[in-house]
Write an enzyme that holds these catalytic residues in place. Structure first.
Site: not given
Ligand code: AMP
Length: 197
Positions: A14, A89, A128, A134, A145
């Site tokens: 996204k 969300r 990532r 992160r 998640r």
């Protein structure tokens, strides 16, 4: 004057697509995740309140998120269009956005759903994690998640599908290819990039 949403599981791409689409359509990309992360980094009150939720992979409470997005959408650059990445969300956030748009006598032009299967997104986010560090990209938090997405966000796809604004796009493939799928899907609904206007 294009108002778009991007919906999809974490790791669907996204954020990557949001930047490209915002550029092509001449609208600001607004990512609630990015706004939260910059608040955490800068140690603001909002960042302090949001940090534990983000690190655990849970949604930040709707009260905080709705207030944040109301402020952001009220800014000048979002007056004539925007691309929301990661908001809404939850069903409560859909209601909030509906009210906001109705109060301005506007509506969404399209909701783009980017799909990707679980193995693919877990692999992408693992990569990532190494690149960006992160705090919520560890495998355990990623799996949580994904559960949160399935339980709280996936139902939104049906809501927008019933409203006939959904454009569903396969997020597997190279980045250019996915961008092309999205722009083609939007074009089929009469939504074109700014140069074509
Ligand atoms: P993202 O960058 O979209 O993956 O978001 C990272 C994290 O920020 C999420 O796991 C949530 O903790 C928080 N977050 C981002 N957007 C929202 C939202 N619309 N509602 C609640 N929490 C959010």
């Amino acid at each position: 004057m294009t108002r778009l949403l991007l919906i999809g599981p974490p790791g669907a791409g996204k954020g990557t697509q949001a930047v490209r689409l915002a550029d092509a359509y001449g609208i600001p990309a607004i990512s609630t995740g990015d706004i939260f992360r910059s608040n955490v980094k800068n140690g603001t009150e909002l960042g302090k309140q949001a940090k534990a939720f983000i690190d655990a992979g849970d949604n930040v409470p709707d009260s905080l998120t709705n207030a944040l997005i109301r402020d952001r959408l009220a800014q000048d650059d979002a007056k004539d269009g925007f691309l929301l990445d990661g908001y809404p969300r939850t069903i409560d956030q859909v209601r909030e956005l509906d009210e906001f748009l109705a109060s301005r006598e506007t509506a969404l032009d399209a909701v783009v759903e980017i799909t990707a299967d679980i193995d693919e997104v877990v692999a992408r986010l693992g990569k990532r994690a190494l690149e960006q560090g992160r705090s919520d990209d560890t495998e355990q938090v990623v799996r949580h998640r994904l559960d949160v997405y399935r339980e709280q966000t996936a139902p939104l796809v049906d809501v927008y599908s019933e409203r006939k604004v959904l454009v569903k796009v396969d997020g597997i493939g190279d980045i250019d290819e996915v961008t092309e799928r999205i722009t083609a899907g939007l074009a089929s609904r009469g939504i074109g990039p700014r140069d074509a206007a």
